[in-house]
Design a protein around this motif. Structure first.
Motif, mmCIF file in Angstrom:
data_model
loop_
_atom_site.group_PDB
_atom_site.id
_atom_site.type_symbol
_atom_site.label_atom_id
_atom_site.label_comp_id
_atom_site.label_asym_id
_atom_site.label_seq_id
_atom_site.Cartn_x
_atom_site.Cartn_y
_atom_site.Cartn_z
ATOM 1 N N LEU A 7 7.595 2.142 7.278
ATOM 2 C CA LEU A 7 8.641 3.137 7.073
ATOM 3 C C LEU A 7 8.598 4.174 8.191
ATOM 4 O O LEU A 7 7.524 4.647 8.563
ATOM 5 C CB LEU A 7 8.443 3.843 5.728
ATOM 6 N N ALA A 8 9.762 4.522 8.707
ATOM 7 C CA ALA A 8 9.893 5.600 9.682
ATOM 8 C C ALA A 8 10.701 6.693 9.007
ATOM 9 O O ALA A 8 11.812 6.454 8.528
ATOM 10 C CB ALA A 8 10.593 5.112 10.942
ATOM 11 N N ARG A 9 10.150 7.890 8.942
ATOM 12 C CA ARG A 9 10.810 8.969 8.212
ATOM 13 C C ARG A 9 11.986 9.536 8.988
ATOM 14 O O ARG A 9 11.921 9.757 10.181
ATOM 15 C CB ARG A 9 9.819 10.078 7.902
ATOM 16 N N ALA A 10 13.045 9.795 8.228
ATOM 17 C CA ALA A 10 14.224 10.463 8.757
ATOM 18 C C ALA A 10 14.626 11.493 7.711
ATOM 19 O O ALA A 10 13.856 11.765 6.798
ATOM 20 C CB ALA A 10 15.338 9.458 9.013
ATOM 21 N N GLY A 11 15.796 12.039 7.799
ATOM 22 C CA GLY A 11 16.218 13.027 6.819
ATOM 23 C C GLY A 11 15.720 14.408 7.192
ATOM 24 O O GLY A 11 15.123 14.615 8.239
ATOM 25 N N THR A 12 15.961 15.359 6.317
ATOM 26 C CA THR A 12 15.600 16.737 6.602
ATOM 27 C C THR A 12 14.401 17.163 5.771
ATOM 28 O O THR A 12 13.871 16.385 4.990
ATOM 29 C CB THR A 12 16.784 17.668 6.286
ATOM 30 N N LYS A 13 14.024 18.399 5.946
ATOM 31 C CA LYS A 13 12.902 18.950 5.208
ATOM 32 C C LYS A 13 13.181 18.877 3.707
ATOM 33 O O LYS A 13 14.245 19.278 3.241
ATOM 34 C CB LYS A 13 12.723 20.404 5.643
ATOM 35 N N LYS A 14 12.228 18.329 2.967
ATOM 36 C CA LYS A 14 12.296 18.173 1.507
ATOM 37 C C LYS A 14 13.407 17.227 1.049
ATOM 38 O O LYS A 14 13.746 17.187 -0.132
ATOM 39 C CB LYS A 14 12.431 19.526 0.818
ATOM 40 N N ARG A 15 14.004 16.488 1.957
ATOM 41 C CA ARG A 15 15.029 15.485 1.630
ATOM 42 C C ARG A 15 14.710 14.204 2.386
ATOM 43 O O ARG A 15 15.390 13.840 3.335
ATOM 44 C CB ARG A 15 16.426 15.982 2.029
ATOM 45 N N PRO A 16 13.644 13.488 1.990
ATOM 46 C CA PRO A 16 13.213 12.333 2.772
ATOM 47 C C PRO A 16 14.199 11.171 2.707
ATOM 48 O O PRO A 16 14.889 10.962 1.715
ATOM 49 C CB PRO A 16 11.888 11.953 2.121
ATOM 50 N N PHE A 17 14.227 10.447 3.791
ATOM 51 C CA PHE A 17 14.999 9.216 3.923
ATOM 52 C C PHE A 17 14.228 8.367 4.915
ATOM 53 O O PHE A 17 13.754 8.874 5.925
ATOM 54 C CB PHE A 17 16.409 9.514 4.442
ATOM 55 N N TYR A 18 14.047 7.099 4.627
ATOM 56 C CA TYR A 18 13.215 6.262 5.475
ATOM 57 C C TYR A 18 13.987 5.065 6.004
ATOM 58 O O TYR A 18 14.843 4.513 5.316
ATOM 59 C CB TYR A 18 12.003 5.743 4.681
ATOM 60 N N HIS A 19 13.653 4.673 7.231
ATOM 61 C CA HIS A 19 14.144 3.436 7.817
ATOM 62 C C HIS A 19 13.000 2.434 7.746
ATOM 63 O O HIS A 19 11.854 2.764 8.050
ATOM 64 C CB HIS A 19 14.554 3.636 9.276
ATOM 65 N N ILE A 20 13.290 1.212 7.343
ATOM 66 C CA ILE A 20 12.290 0.144 7.337
ATOM 67 C C ILE A 20 12.390 -0.518 8.710
ATOM 68 O O ILE A 20 13.444 -1.070 9.060
ATOM 69 C CB ILE A 20 12.553 -0.862 6.208
ATOM 70 N N VAL A 21 11.316 -0.426 9.490
ATOM 71 C CA VAL A 21 11.354 -0.891 10.873
ATOM 72 C C VAL A 21 10.185 -1.815 11.182
ATOM 73 O O VAL A 21 9.161 -1.791 10.501
ATOM 74 C CB VAL A 21 11.335 0.288 11.869
ATOM 75 N N VAL A 22 10.362 -2.619 12.220
ATOM 76 C CA VAL A 22 9.281 -3.411 12.800
ATOM 77 C C VAL A 22 8.865 -2.673 14.056
ATOM 78 O O VAL A 22 9.709 -2.370 14.914
ATOM 79 C CB VAL A 22 9.750 -4.830 13.161
ATOM 80 N N ALA A 23 7.574 -2.342 14.146
ATOM 81 C CA ALA A 23 7.094 -1.571 15.293
ATOM 82 C C ALA A 23 5.722 -2.052 15.710
ATOM 83 O O ALA A 23 5.002 -2.684 14.931
ATOM 84 C CB ALA A 23 7.039 -0.083 14.939
ATOM 85 N N ASP A 24 5.370 -1.746 16.933
ATOM 86 C CA ASP A 24 4.011 -1.986 17.410
ATOM 87 C C ASP A 24 3.098 -1.052 16.618
ATOM 88 O O ASP A 24 3.438 0.102 16.373
ATOM 89 C CB ASP A 24 3.938 -1.686 18.901
ATOM 90 N N ALA A 25 1.948 -1.543 16.214
ATOM 91 C CA ALA A 25 1.039 -0.758 15.378
ATOM 92 C C ALA A 25 0.551 0.496 16.090
ATOM 93 O O ALA A 25 0.187 1.476 15.447
ATOM 94 C CB ALA A 25 -0.153 -1.604 14.954
ATOM 95 N N ARG A 26 0.565 0.493 17.419
ATOM 96 C CA ARG A 26 0.066 1.642 18.187
ATOM 97 C C ARG A 26 1.106 2.721 18.386
ATOM 98 O O ARG A 26 0.773 3.828 18.791
ATOM 99 C CB ARG A 26 -0.435 1.167 19.547
ATOM 100 N N SER A 27 2.362 2.436 18.122
ATOM 101 C CA SER A 27 3.411 3.433 18.341
ATOM 102 C C SER A 27 3.436 4.440 17.193
ATOM 103 O O SER A 27 3.014 4.135 16.074
ATOM 104 C CB SER A 27 4.771 2.759 18.492
ATOM 105 N N PRO A 28 3.940 5.656 17.433
ATOM 106 C CA PRO A 28 3.965 6.684 16.380
ATOM 107 C C PRO A 28 4.870 6.296 15.210
ATOM 108 O O PRO A 28 5.755 5.455 15.352
ATOM 109 C CB PRO A 28 4.522 7.914 17.087
ATOM 110 N N ARG A 29 4.649 6.950 14.088
ATOM 111 C CA ARG A 29 5.386 6.626 12.858
ATOM 112 C C ARG A 29 6.893 6.695 13.070
ATOM 113 O O ARG A 29 7.624 5.797 12.677
ATOM 114 C CB ARG A 29 4.982 7.609 11.756
ATOM 115 N N ASP A 30 7.366 7.775 13.671
ATOM 116 C CA ASP A 30 8.808 7.954 13.860
ATOM 117 C C ASP A 30 9.231 7.613 15.285
ATOM 118 O O ASP A 30 10.338 7.928 15.692
ATOM 119 C CB ASP A 30 9.203 9.394 13.540
ATOM 120 N N GLY A 31 8.345 6.989 16.038
ATOM 121 C CA GLY A 31 8.619 6.717 17.440
ATOM 122 C C GLY A 31 9.325 5.397 17.663
ATOM 123 O O GLY A 31 10.135 4.939 16.856
#
Length: 120
Positions: A7-31
């Motif tokens: 999951l990569a977090r999006a949305g605003t403060k106290k209003r979470p929304f997540y994107h389900i992504v495929v990423a390299d394990a070394r890359s940042p959560r929202d990167g």
């Protein structure tokens, strides 16, 4: 390169929304990510059909290639029928900690001493 489906977090403060992504394990959560597979909106009711939107065909492809889903994403994949999630069992989870056990023993000893004193 080890791949994660996470999951990569999006949305605003106290209003979470997540994107389900495929990423390299070394890359940042929202990167940087390789591909977006869907979305997850935890603010919606659990019975809402658009709470989890997932491209199951692409998720199946990435699991087949060797991408490792995180625990939360594995729940979504199991619900979609893409991957199997084994049920976990932790019988020690509900057990009190050491301090709580010590306090319970002390309380029981005091109660026994008080009952013995009252009996005399």
């Amino acid at each position: 390169m080890s791949l994660k489906i996470r999951l990569a977090r999006a949305g605003t403060k106290k209003r979470p929304f997540y994107h389900i992504v495929v990423a390299d394990a070394r890359s940042p959560r929202d990167g940087r990510f390789i591909e977006k597979l869907g979305t997850f909106n935890p603010l919606l009711d659990k019975t809402a059909e658009n709470r989890v939107v997932l491209n199951a065909e692409r998720a199946q492809h990435w699991v087949g290639v060797g991408a490792q889903p995180t625990d939360r994403v594995l729940r979504f994949l199991d619900a979609a029928g893409v991957a199997k999630r084994e049920a976990r069992n932790n019988p020690n989870k509900g057990e009190p900690g050491e301090k709580a056990k010590e306090r319970a023993e002390e309380k029981a000893a005091k109660a026994a001493a008080a009952a013995e004193g009252a009996a005399e």
